[in-house]
Design an enzyme around this catalytic site. Structure first.
Site, PDB file in Angstrom:
ATOM      1  N   ASN A 251      25.906 -94.444 -73.505  1.00  0.00           N
ATOM      2  CA  ASN A 251      26.509 -92.906 -73.668  1.00  0.00           C
ATOM      3  C   ASN A 251      27.028 -92.563 -72.090  1.00  0.00           C
ATOM      4  OD1 ASN A 251      26.896 -90.422 -74.141  1.00  0.00           O
ATOM      5  ND2 ASN A 251      24.785 -90.179 -74.961  1.00  0.00           N
TER       6      ASN A 251
ATOM      7  N   ARG B 228      28.879 -94.523 -77.387  1.00  0.00           N
ATOM      8  CA  ARG B 228      28.966 -93.152 -78.174  1.00  0.00           C
ATOM      9  C   ARG B 228      30.403 -92.796 -77.624  1.00  0.00           C
ATOM     10  NH1 ARG B 228      26.574 -87.532 -76.205  1.00  0.00           N
ATOM     11  NH2 ARG B 228      27.236 -86.501 -78.392  1.00  0.00           N
TER      12      ARG B 228
ATOM     13  N   HIS C   1      27.800 -84.149 -82.949  1.00  0.00           N
ATOM     14  CA  HIS C   1      26.295 -84.614 -83.160  1.00  0.00           C
ATOM     15  C   HIS C   1      26.238 -85.244 -84.522  1.00  0.00           C
ATOM     16  CE1 HIS C   1      24.763 -81.258 -80.541  1.00  0.00           C
ATOM     17  NE2 HIS C   1      24.797 -82.034 -79.533  1.00  0.00           N
TER      18      HIS C   1
ATOM     19  N   ARG D 225      26.754 -73.080 -73.356  1.00  0.00           N
ATOM     20  CA  ARG D 225      28.023 -72.661 -74.117  1.00  0.00           C
ATOM     21  C   ARG D 225      27.364 -71.452 -74.709  1.00  0.00           C
ATOM     22  NH1 ARG D 225      28.217 -78.453 -76.588  1.00  0.00           N
ATOM     23  NH2 ARG D 225      28.304 -79.745 -74.573  1.00  0.00           N
TER      24      ARG D 225
ATOM     25  N   GLU E  86      19.742 -91.108 -81.830  1.00  0.00           N
ATOM     26  CA  GLU E  86      20.975 -91.634 -81.772  1.00  0.00           C
ATOM     27  C   GLU E  86      21.430 -92.884 -81.329  1.00  0.00           C
ATOM     28  OE1 GLU E  86      21.406 -87.661 -79.714  1.00  0.00           O
ATOM     29  OE2 GLU E  86      23.273 -87.560 -80.835  1.00  0.00           O
TER      30      GLU E  86
END
Ligand code: ADP
Length: 403
Positions: A13, A94, A183, A244, A387
């Site tokens: 990742n 990813r 996601h 965010r 993940e």
């Protein structure tokens, strides 16, 4: 474990200044080693590597992603896994944005790498960094199949009414403007685990999943397929996140440009790095936020209240979109570790069949578990996301089909 290295998948990742990695067996879920390289391109770069329960740290300047990955392989070799000599079954990457092009795990060749690069216009903060990891891994492990697993893929089939923004259709079509969602690997993995845990066929469940990490997103899933999700063209939309804002009046962007004279890159930075919980309270980590709240900090209290308010707004919307829900699940750093957030998000909803058992919710437990009373109509669960495992399994499936 030298003789078994070929069963392992290396999951990468790659972010703008970091590389997270895991070497794992997708069948047994055993993790042989994992780690993170941070502050790539700075003088105080650092790698933390864990293998066989032991953690090693090395601090030295790491110029770029290739240098970072080379150091990762050195650390592997020093802890008994010489990946460059022994090989791996696959490398799973990813990749944040798959656009309209990629909606399943994809074997990477030059054309696929070029297409991921082309999608950088949609994800300027993410895809170039993902690509840097891909190119480095291809250079260092040229014989290993490399597979891209896209964060957007699970949401590819969102219904038109959910994925369409109500702007000039010609402008939208010309610039690829639609809700893509992110996601996805986590929402797919977690919703699948929920069906397993409840012993139900995924096809008969209506689910809402809250992935609450530094980034945060919600999804509504009917019969195993997503019908809505909170992130949009970019990962900015939806829930309040660490840095965010989630949903905003789009007029704010024009107002900032005209009144605060911010250019578009400054606005992008404001919205991606300096907003959300951090923008409101000064900190972006939920543990620090709680400490501030306990000292009576009003800004921290407000940040928390805004965060929970937004969660409940999405919960209400998705309950209605689904026409009722069988399971509500919390995952990722905040979702897995904050009983307070879970309790506040679902407080006062018994009339909808939604209840949290306070003792089950508060229990220190890292396993996937149900936190609603056994007889409550809606199952509320905490399910740790994984993940890396999902990416490793996806990469393995692509490679198996090549044989
Ligand atoms: P990322 O989006 O970076 O993958 P994670 O899923 O790892 O994020 O979540 C990171 C966030 O989880 C941290 O910023 C922190 O706010 C939160 N978190 C981690 N541990 C705890 C905890 N014990 N209690 C509350 N929040 C936590």
């Amino acid at each position: 474990m030298g003789e078994t290295a070929e069963d392992f998948v290396l999951v990468i990742n790659s972010g703008s200044s970091s590389i997270k990695y895991q070497l794992l067996d997708p069948e047994s879920s055993v993790v042989a080693a994992s780690g993170i390289v941070e502050r790539i391109g700075e003088d105080d770069s650092v790698i933390q590597h864990r293998a066989d329960g032991e953690s090693t740290e090395r601090r030295e300047p790491i110029a770029d992603h290739t240098a970072g990955l080379r150091l990762v392989f050195e650390m592997f070799a020093a802890t008994g896994h010489d990946l460059r000599r022994e090989g791996v079954r696959a490398v799973g990457h990813r990749v944040v944005h798959g656009g309209e092009v990629f909606y399943r795990p994809t074997l990477i060749d030059d054309d696929v790498a070029a297409a991921i690069s082309d999608l950088s216009a949609l994800a300027p903060l993410h895809n170039p960094a993902n690509l840097a990891g891909i190119e480095s891994a291809r250079a260092l492990l040229p014989d290993a199949p490399q597979v891209a697993v896209f964060d957007t893929a699970f949401f590819h089939g969102l219904p038109a009414a959910a994925k369409t923004y109500a702007i000039d259709a010609k402008v939208a079509a010309a610039h690829g403007i639609r809700k893509y969602g992110f996601h996805g690997t986590s929402h797919e993995y977690v919703s699948g685990r929920v069906a397993e845990l409840l012993g139900r066929d995924p096809g008969e469940l209506n689910q809402i999943v809250f992935h609450l990490g530094n980034g945060a997103s919600a999804s509504a899933i009917r019969g195993g397929r997503p019908v809505d999700t909170s992130m949009g063209l970019t990962p900015l939309e939806g829930l309040v996140m660490g840095t965010r804002p989630g949903d905003l009046d789009p007029g704010i962007v024009a107002h900032l440009a005209r009144s605060a004279h911010l250019d578009i890159d400054q606005i992008d930075t404001l919205l991606n790095r300096d907003s959300g919980i951090k923008g409101l309270s000064g900190v972006n980590d939920f543990r620090e936020l709680r400490r501030l709240i306990e000292t009576g900090d009003e800004a921290a209290r407000l940040a928390y209240d805004v965060y929970v308010h937004r969660l409940r707004r999405y919960l209400g919307a998705y309950l209605i979109e689904l026409g009722g829900v069988d399971a509500i699940t919390f995952t990722a750093g905040v979702g897995e570790n904050s009983p307070q957030v879970r309790a506040d998000a679902l407080a006062g909803l018994a009339r909808f069949g939604i209840e949290v058992d306070p003792a089950a919710n508060a229990a220190e437990n890292r396993a996937a578990r149900r936190i609603s009373p056994p007889d409550a109509p809606v199952a509320v669960l905490v399910v740790p996301t994984n993940e890396e495992l999902a990416i490793a399994r996806a990469a393995r499936q692509v490679v198996d089909r090549l044989d």
